[in-house]
Motif scaffolding. Sequence first.
Motif, mmCIF file in Angstrom:
data_model
loop_
_atom_site.group_PDB
_atom_site.id
_atom_site.type_symbol
_atom_site.label_atom_id
_atom_site.label_comp_id
_atom_site.label_asym_id
_atom_site.label_seq_id
_atom_site.Cartn_x
_atom_site.Cartn_y
_atom_site.Cartn_z
ATOM 1 N N PHE A 71 1.951 -7.675 4.411
ATOM 2 C CA PHE A 71 1.649 -6.547 3.841
ATOM 3 C C PHE A 71 2.251 -5.311 4.181
ATOM 4 O O PHE A 71 2.615 -5.190 5.183
ATOM 5 C CB PHE A 71 0.124 -6.209 4.273
ATOM 6 N N VAL A 72 3.006 -4.612 3.050
ATOM 7 C CA VAL A 72 3.994 -3.604 3.375
ATOM 8 C C VAL A 72 3.397 -2.314 3.022
ATOM 9 O O VAL A 72 2.825 -2.104 1.993
ATOM 10 C CB VAL A 72 5.357 -3.951 2.614
ATOM 11 N N GLN A 73 3.874 -1.280 3.467
ATOM 12 C CA GLN A 73 3.746 0.302 3.228
ATOM 13 C C GLN A 73 4.861 0.960 2.595
ATOM 14 O O GLN A 73 5.815 1.077 3.082
ATOM 15 C CB GLN A 73 3.383 0.863 4.540
ATOM 16 N N ILE A 74 4.569 1.269 1.357
ATOM 17 C CA ILE A 74 5.782 1.712 0.331
ATOM 18 C C ILE A 74 5.633 3.408 0.501
ATOM 19 O O ILE A 74 4.518 3.912 0.384
ATOM 20 C CB ILE A 74 5.378 1.351 -1.096
ATOM 21 N N GLY A 75 6.782 4.011 0.908
ATOM 22 C CA GLY A 75 6.846 5.416 0.993
ATOM 23 C C GLY A 75 6.462 6.099 -0.396
ATOM 24 O O GLY A 75 7.384 5.770 -1.297
ATOM 25 N N THR A 76 5.492 6.892 -0.365
ATOM 26 C CA THR A 76 5.519 7.743 -1.883
ATOM 27 C C THR A 76 5.469 9.001 -1.607
ATOM 28 O O THR A 76 5.066 9.752 -2.416
ATOM 29 C CB THR A 76 3.590 7.273 -2.438
ATOM 30 N N GLY A 77 6.192 9.598 -0.712
ATOM 31 C CA GLY A 77 6.346 11.041 -0.331
ATOM 32 C C GLY A 77 5.270 11.665 0.246
ATOM 33 O O GLY A 77 4.148 11.110 0.464
ATOM 34 N N HIS B 289 0.782 -1.439 -0.017
ATOM 35 C CA HIS B 289 -0.048 0.019 -0.063
ATOM 36 C C HIS B 289 1.114 1.239 0.051
ATOM 37 O O HIS B 289 1.914 1.272 0.799
ATOM 38 C CB HIS B 289 -0.923 0.027 1.172
ATOM 39 N N SER B 290 0.491 2.353 -0.825
ATOM 40 C CA SER B 290 1.233 3.639 -0.700
ATOM 41 C C SER B 290 0.912 4.138 0.858
ATOM 42 O O SER B 290 -0.153 4.136 1.470
ATOM 43 C CB SER B 290 0.545 4.514 -1.839
ATOM 44 N N SER B 291 2.067 4.784 1.198
ATOM 45 C CA SER B 291 1.913 5.571 2.394
ATOM 46 C C SER B 291 2.386 7.061 2.249
ATOM 47 O O SER B 291 3.642 7.128 1.946
ATOM 48 C CB SER B 291 2.922 4.966 3.395
ATOM 49 N N PRO B 292 1.538 7.986 2.359
ATOM 50 C CA PRO B 292 2.106 9.412 2.456
ATOM 51 C C PRO B 292 2.795 9.930 3.793
ATOM 52 O O PRO B 292 3.016 10.946 3.813
ATOM 53 C CB PRO B 292 0.791 10.395 2.184
ATOM 54 N N LEU B 293 2.938 8.863 4.786
ATOM 55 C CA LEU B 293 3.584 9.237 5.846
ATOM 56 C C LEU B 293 5.314 9.014 5.667
ATOM 57 O O LEU B 293 5.867 9.424 6.476
ATOM 58 C CB LEU B 293 3.255 8.351 6.880
ATOM 59 N N PHE B 294 5.686 8.272 4.543
ATOM 60 C CA PHE B 294 7.049 7.924 4.511
ATOM 61 C C PHE B 294 7.353 8.648 3.130
ATOM 62 O O PHE B 294 6.885 8.827 2.241
ATOM 63 C CB PHE B 294 7.191 6.447 4.268
#
Length: 380
Positions: free
Chosen positions: A337-343, A157-162
């Motif tokens: 399930f991983v969180q991908i940093g998207t800025g 999943h995209s993460s706007p936190l990273f």
Amino acid sequence: MIDDKSIEKKICEEFYWFHRHPELSYEEINTTKRIRQDLQNEGIQILDLPLNTGVVAQIGSGDQPVVAVRCDIDALPIQEKTELVYKSETNGKMHACGHDFHIAVILGAAYKLKQNESDLKGTVRIIFQPAEEAPGGALDVLRTGVLDDVQAIFGLHSSPLFSVGSVGIREGAVTAAVDHFEINFKGKGTHAAHPQNGIDPIVAASAFVSSIQTVVSRNVDPFAADLISITHFQSGNTWNVIPETAYLEGTARTLRPEDRQLVRQRIYEMAENTAKAYGAKAEVIWHDGPPATNNDGEWAAFAKEQAQKIGLDVKDSPYSLGGEDFAFYQEKIKGVFVQIGTGESYSNHNPHFQVDPAAIFPAAEYMAGMAADSLGKIKK
């Protein structure tokens, strides 16, 4: 065979296309057609399954071991308010949760796996899942039986936190079990000037709204992350009549199975008993949503190793009481399930939400490498 530079260019172009053409849950007709064409153009096998939308592809020998990589493809009923040159061209619909990013990443992962198909020590199934936001698309995929022989599954999943170049990974629950409830409080209507001749459902329902918060504060472990929210309260239609009914709607979010069971039980008990105390009746209608995600410890450690191997910055995934139907897969198959940093950006489901396209190709390399290397980790 398509090379890395071409893959990066292609999947960024596809990301822009999917962002411009969002489709809601179970309406992903053109999205599905586009994905199928992208896969066919690279000679990737598409499995024939009874899905109206969504695609499952296969790369490798077709033999055991078998692992799966999953993304979701649906958008949200949100009017986009970004200034992106590739902003949504469909009024009232937007990829506000990053599913367009997920599609592009997993397309890239599929291309990378196809590059090295002869080296794969087994089979990788690629799931482009419809209707995560419904939710329930995961259940439709599971019902086809296509994952019955899968031994590990990976989702993102995209993460706007990273920031771009980072990935969040945590053992155990990352997202919550999400349940939806409705409650009808039934009283007896009367003139507002003569309340003694009726039973006021608004009073009973209001008492329930106030008291239900004690379930979290007094019935579960104070260190547990649980939540009950009443989000809809409706009753009556004029100023001088006590109505017959009051309607409530809300959600319960829990991370632990035992808390999920307890919260449901207490909502039923408190609705019925609060209503009874005021001479009214309460009918509870419960809608089970997806369970909490459950990242397997061994696969979470493997995912961290894979990320570090290619230079990604590994962080702990933040806990979230948002829901994710990837959890349905994890009830049957171990995985992560991983969180991908998207800025850093506005939060998911916000009309200003956006992802940095620079995150697409590194994430594709990561997911492809994790799928390929996992095959060597599984004993036949």
